[in-house]
Scaffold this motif. Structure first.
Motif, PDB file in Angstrom:
ATOM      1  N   ARG A 146       6.956  -1.728   1.282  1.00  0.00           N
ATOM      2  CA  ARG A 146       5.660  -1.135   0.983  1.00  0.00           C
ATOM      3  C   ARG A 146       4.549  -2.187   1.060  1.00  0.00           C
ATOM      4  O   ARG A 146       3.473  -1.931   1.601  1.00  0.00           O
ATOM      5  CB  ARG A 146       5.678  -0.489  -0.409  1.00  0.00           C
ATOM      6  CG  ARG A 146       6.397   0.848  -0.466  1.00  0.00           C
ATOM      7  CD  ARG A 146       6.482   1.365  -1.911  1.00  0.00           C
ATOM      8  NE  ARG A 146       5.184   1.444  -2.555  1.00  0.00           N
ATOM      9  CZ  ARG A 146       4.348   2.473  -2.445  1.00  0.00           C
ATOM     10  NH1 ARG A 146       4.677   3.504  -1.694  1.00  0.00           N
ATOM     11  NH2 ARG A 146       3.191   2.471  -3.082  1.00  0.00           N
ATOM     12  N   ASP A 206       3.887  -2.761   4.696  1.00  0.00           N
ATOM     13  CA  ASP A 206       3.165  -1.668   5.337  1.00  0.00           C
ATOM     14  C   ASP A 206       1.706  -1.611   4.905  1.00  0.00           C
ATOM     15  O   ASP A 206       0.862  -1.091   5.641  1.00  0.00           O
ATOM     16  CB  ASP A 206       3.852  -0.336   5.046  1.00  0.00           C
ATOM     17  CG  ASP A 206       5.164  -0.178   5.815  1.00  0.00           C
ATOM     18  OD1 ASP A 206       5.506  -1.084   6.607  1.00  0.00           O
ATOM     19  OD2 ASP A 206       5.845   0.845   5.621  1.00  0.00           O
ATOM     20  N   GLU A 207       1.413  -2.136   3.722  1.00  0.00           N
ATOM     21  CA  GLU A 207       0.031  -2.191   3.256  1.00  0.00           C
ATOM     22  C   GLU A 207      -0.717  -3.405   3.800  1.00  0.00           C
ATOM     23  O   GLU A 207      -1.919  -3.564   3.536  1.00  0.00           O
ATOM     24  CB  GLU A 207      -0.001  -2.210   1.731  1.00  0.00           C
ATOM     25  CG  GLU A 207       0.451  -0.911   1.087  1.00  0.00           C
ATOM     26  CD  GLU A 207       0.501  -1.009  -0.428  1.00  0.00           C
ATOM     27  OE1 GLU A 207      -0.227  -1.852  -0.992  1.00  0.00           O
ATOM     28  OE2 GLU A 207       1.269  -0.251  -1.051  1.00  0.00           O
ATOM     29  N   GLU A 243       5.926   3.194  -8.200  1.00  0.00           N
ATOM     30  CA  GLU A 243       5.863   3.304  -6.744  1.00  0.00           C
ATOM     31  C   GLU A 243       7.083   3.975  -6.119  1.00  0.00           C
ATOM     32  O   GLU A 243       7.013   4.418  -4.968  1.00  0.00           O
ATOM     33  CB  GLU A 243       5.663   1.917  -6.132  1.00  0.00           C
ATOM     34  CG  GLU A 243       4.360   1.261  -6.556  1.00  0.00           C
ATOM     35  CD  GLU A 243       4.036   0.010  -5.759  1.00  0.00           C
ATOM     36  OE1 GLU A 243       4.660  -0.214  -4.707  1.00  0.00           O
ATOM     37  OE2 GLU A 243       3.145  -0.739  -6.200  1.00  0.00           O
TER      38      GLU A 243
END
Length: 461
Positions: free
Chosen positions: A78, A81-82, A181
């Motif tokens: 994550r 990807d951010e 998350e």
């Protein structure tokens, strides 16, 4: 409404129950529970023996050990990807001063960082995490045993470092980030860092007598991102569905597919077993199937999550004993039983909605030198290339919107397929990453690299 007890045929359900009954009896587990997932839903749940006098249901917690690592890996993906990190970043860029900072994030995820398998004594799984309050206590004075990036060497401390990375970039404890998350978005309400009733107690079974010894339930402290979690068959079933399809709230299907892709060099001992490791996921070939997932163990508990993406079947197996049954073998067998007894129906064939003449012109037989291939245009908008006989390189290609196509898998993954036209606009050949595909073997009407003998094809006297 069809319940999961009715979702499979009676013969399949009996075969599944027989398999876990055999595992519990032969493995001498105080209790063993399992679930099978298909199409994202639990289609079977089974239990043998008891927890607190009752057959454990799908909401009874067991400790899942290193399956925790897959959760931690999702958190790291994550961050990638951010745009907060790149997998090629050295750990030192984000968490300086560890002594293992030359290892990349990808190295840590794939266990190729060269780190030791365990933290320094005493045995971290059976002692309080308070004995290791700092990363230096987890890594020791010489954290690297092997050159970084050269070999796969499973490392629990490596995932402690990834947990520290998550905390550094999120500015919050690993457990808090995990809950916000992953656990809450996926509805994993019975997954937690500490046991919540009802939960199984952990036991050691005497090797030469049918006697039990309770195992301590330690808080792993800094080592939590490597193995702290407790969960249930119901929650792990949901997690398996996520690892198969992705979820827009957590991680895309493309990113979870990347996690399931081999990322580490395979040890010689693993080659025969068809075992590899991706980014936080174990990969193996068994019974002719590609299986992905993760195993887990801590004193008093064994766990396994196994997925066959192609069969759309996953299995979860949990037991409350230090040793005995082999949950990875059992889970693979549960997948096999369902996949063989009730194979998936193929999707209905559908014709193209619109026929693009430029795409239709590409379809048909092509030759790479003397090798015959077929190129097919399918209703999903892709092109599929494969040999007409025998084995060979295969790939699907997606359109780029400019007349070119990009390979999606195998040797041609990421490679450009470009139709090349003559001055009059007619199709000459296909250029696939510099390979020339022609309509005839070594077609003289196309610019074949190296040229074509002017005498053409001939016999041999």
């Amino acid at each position: 409404m069809t319940t999961y007890q009715e979702a499979l045929l009676p013969g399949t359900r009996r075969a599944l129950l027989h398999r876990i009954a055999l595992a519990q009896a032969e493995g001498r587990a105080p209790s063993l529970v399992a679930a099978v997932v298909r199409d994202g839903q639990v289609v079977w749940h089974g239990a043998r023996a008891s927890v607190d006098g009752d057959a454990p249901g799908e909401t009874v917690q067991y400790r899942i050990g290193s399956i925790t690592k897959t959760f931690t890996a999702v958190l790291v993906m994550r961050l990638r990807d951010e745009g907060l990190l790149d997998l090629s970043d050295a750990l030192e860029k984000h968490v300086p001063g560890t002594g293992a900072g030359e290892a990349t994030i990808a190295d840590l995820l794939a266990h190729t960082a060269g780190l030791a398998a365990e933290s320094p004594a005493p045995w971290w799984e059976r002692t309080p995490g308070s004995l290791r309050p700092e990363l230096s206590d987890v890594l020791g004075e010489q954290p690297l045993l092997h050159p970084v990036g050269r070999r796969h060497h499973y490392s629990n401390p490596g995932y402690t470092l990834l947990g520290a990375l998550v905390e550094e970039l999120r500015g919050a404890p690993w457990e808090e980030v995990l809950r916000g998350e992953i656990l809450e978005p996926l509805g994993l309400r019975r997954t937690s860092a500490h046991p919540e009733p009802p939960h199984a107690g952990g036991w050691a079974v005497h090797p030469w007598a049918d006697a039990l010894l309770p195992e301590p339930l330690e808080d792993l402290g800094r080592m939590a991102p490597a193995g702290q979690l407790w969960s249930t068959t119901a929650d792990l079933a949901r997690f398996a569905a996520f690892l198969t399809r992705g979820d827009h709230q957590v991680l895309s299907a493309e990113s979870v597919r990347e996690m399931r892709t081999p990322a580490a060099p395979t040890e010689a001992a693993d080659v025969a077993g068809g075992i590899a490791y991706g980014l936080g996921m174990q990969i193996q070939h068994r019974d002719g199937r590609l299986l992905v997932g993760h195993s887990g163990s801590l004193p008093g508990f064994l766990a396994n999550l196994t997925i066959s993406v192609e069969d759309d079947v996953a299995a979860v197996v949990l037991a409350n004993c230090t040793s005995g049954p082999l949950p990875g073998v059992v889970a693979a067998d549960l997948v096999r039983i369902v996949a063989e007894a009730e194979p998936l129906f193929p999707k209905p064939w559908r014709p193209l909605y619109d026929v693009d003449p430029a795409v239709l012109e590409l379809a048909g037989q092509w030759y790479w030198g003397p090798h015959a291939f077929g190129l097919r245009a399918s209703a999903d908008g892709l092109l599929a290339l494969g040999p007409l006989t025998g084995s060979g390189r295969r790939s699907r290609f997606r359109p780029n919107g400019d007349g070119t196509w990009t390979g999606l898998e195998g040797y041609y993954a990421g490679e450009l397929l470009q139709p090349v036209r003559r001055a009059d606009g007619t199709l000459s050949h296909l250029d696939l990453g510099s390979f020339v595909f022609t309509r005839q073997p070594y077609d003289t009407d196309a610019p074949v690299p190296g040229g074509v003998d002017p005498k053409g094809w001939r016999g041999m006297r």
